[in-house]
Motif scaffolding. Structure first.
Motif, PDB file in Angstrom:
ATOM      1  N   SER A 175       0.821  -1.208   0.000  1.00 21.51           N
ATOM      2  CA  SER A 175       0.000   0.000   0.000  1.00 21.51           C
ATOM      3  C   SER A 175       0.860   1.266   0.000  1.00 21.51           C
ATOM      4  CB  SER A 175      -0.958   0.004   1.182  1.00 21.51           C
ATOM      5  OG  SER A 175      -0.239   0.069   2.385  1.00 21.51           O
ATOM      6  N   GLY A 214       0.539   4.097  -2.650  1.00 18.81           N
ATOM      7  CA  GLY A 214       0.343   5.459  -2.158  1.00 18.81           C
ATOM      8  C   GLY A 214       1.305   6.445  -2.789  1.00 18.81           C
ATOM      9  N   ALA A 243      -4.318  14.524  -1.254  1.00 18.01           N
ATOM     10  CA  ALA A 243      -5.435  14.096  -0.413  1.00 18.01           C
ATOM     11  C   ALA A 243      -6.208  12.960  -1.077  1.00 18.01           C
ATOM     12  CB  ALA A 243      -6.353  15.275  -0.118  1.00 18.01           C
ATOM     13  N   MET A 244      -6.427  13.084  -2.390  1.00 13.23           N
ATOM     14  CA  MET A 244      -7.140  12.022  -3.108  1.00 13.23           C
ATOM     15  C   MET A 244      -6.355  10.715  -3.072  1.00 13.23           C
ATOM     16  SD  MET A 244      -9.020  13.992  -6.317  1.00 13.23           S
ATOM     17  CE  MET A 244      -7.643  13.855  -7.360  1.00 13.23           C
ATOM     18  N   ASP A 294      -4.315   9.765  -0.736  1.00  9.79           N
ATOM     19  CA  ASP A 294      -4.434   9.239   0.620  1.00  9.79           C
ATOM     20  C   ASP A 294      -5.764   8.519   0.811  1.00  9.79           C
ATOM     21  OD1 ASP A 294      -3.362   8.927   3.268  1.00  9.79           O
ATOM     22  OD2 ASP A 294      -4.842  10.415   3.928  1.00  9.79           O
ATOM     23  N   VAL A 295      -6.831   9.076   0.266  1.00  7.22           N
ATOM     24  CA  VAL A 295      -8.151   8.437   0.362  1.00  7.22           C
ATOM     25  C   VAL A 295      -8.166   7.120  -0.400  1.00  7.22           C
ATOM     26  CG1 VAL A 295     -10.572   8.678  -0.326  1.00  7.22           C
ATOM     27  CG2 VAL A 295      -9.405  10.575   0.779  1.00  7.22           C
ATOM     28  N   ILE A 296      -7.551   7.114  -1.573  1.00  6.93           N
ATOM     29  CA  ILE A 296      -7.506   5.882  -2.373  1.00  6.93           C
ATOM     30  C   ILE A 296      -6.751   4.786  -1.628  1.00  6.93           C
ATOM     31  CG2 ILE A 296      -6.506   4.868  -4.468  1.00  6.93           C
ATOM     32  CD1 ILE A 296      -7.169   7.571  -5.858  1.00  6.93           C
ATOM     33  N   GLY A 311      -6.159   4.593   1.606  1.00  6.55           N
ATOM     34  CA  GLY A 311      -6.914   4.213   2.799  1.00  6.55           C
ATOM     35  C   GLY A 311      -8.043   3.250   2.467  1.00  6.55           C
ATOM     36  N   GLY A 312      -8.767   3.527   1.403  1.00  9.61           N
ATOM     37  CA  GLY A 312      -9.841   2.626   0.973  1.00  9.61           C
ATOM     38  C   GLY A 312      -9.315   1.264   0.563  1.00  9.61           C
ATOM     39  N   SER A 364     -21.298  12.916   9.120  1.00  3.00           N
ATOM     40  CA  SER A 364     -21.665  13.848   8.047  1.00  3.00           C
ATOM     41  C   SER A 364     -22.524  14.982   8.572  1.00  3.00           C
ATOM     42  CB  SER A 364     -22.409  13.104   6.935  1.00  3.00           C
ATOM     43  OG  SER A 364     -21.575  12.139   6.350  1.00  3.00           O
TER      44      SER A 364
END
Length: 144
Positions: free
Chosen positions: A2, A6, A23-24, A26-28, A30-31, A65
């Motif tokens: 990962s 990353g 940021a995108m 990092d989200v990818i 993390g998912g 949210s």
């Protein structure tokens, strides 16, 4: 694995998107970590109760949210209360909005009856209050 994905996705997404690309990425990653860890954990334990996990995740996501939207909506009115040209004004605005959001998040978790909230509450009670179990007969005994 990962980490390599990353770094590659951060480099690839940073070119067109700049800091937002980081940021995108990092989200990818993390998912991807969540998916891989869930797969291997389910394989090792011969099945997980994914329906209860996703149910709790959905309730947490709704709570977070709503709290996030409330925090965001509070920022503009709080600029009239706190002077934004000073550090303490920005800090006061952030602490006020964040505290209100945290209370709303906790309230919604309570409404949704999340077991994690009860577990947190029990842990805090044990550690901070250090209550002593007193038998009812001990309360009424008198010293002679």
């Amino acid at each position: 694995m990962s980490v390599a994905i990353g770094i590659a996705s951060a480099y690839w997404l940073m070119q067109p998107f700049g800091i937002v690309g980081l940021a995108m990425a990092d989200v990818i990653v993390g998912g991807l970590n969540v998916i891989l860890l869930t797969y291997f954990l389910q394989r090792k334990n011969h099945g997980l109760d994914l329906s209860s996990i996703f149910s709790a995740l959905a309730r947490i996501l709704v709570s977070a949210s709503v709290a996030g939207v409330v925090i965001y909506l509070l920022l503009a009115p709080l600029t009239k209360v706190f002077d934004q040209s000073y550090f303490l004004g920005v800090l006061g605005q952030g602490l006020t909005a964040g505290s209100i959001g945290l209370v709303i998040y906790g309230f919604l978790c309570y409404i949704f009856k999340l077991p994690e909230l009860q577990s947190l509450s029990n842990t805090l009670r044990r550690r901070w209050l250090k209550t002593k179990n007193i038998q009812a007969t001990e309360m009424f005994e008198t010293k002679e």
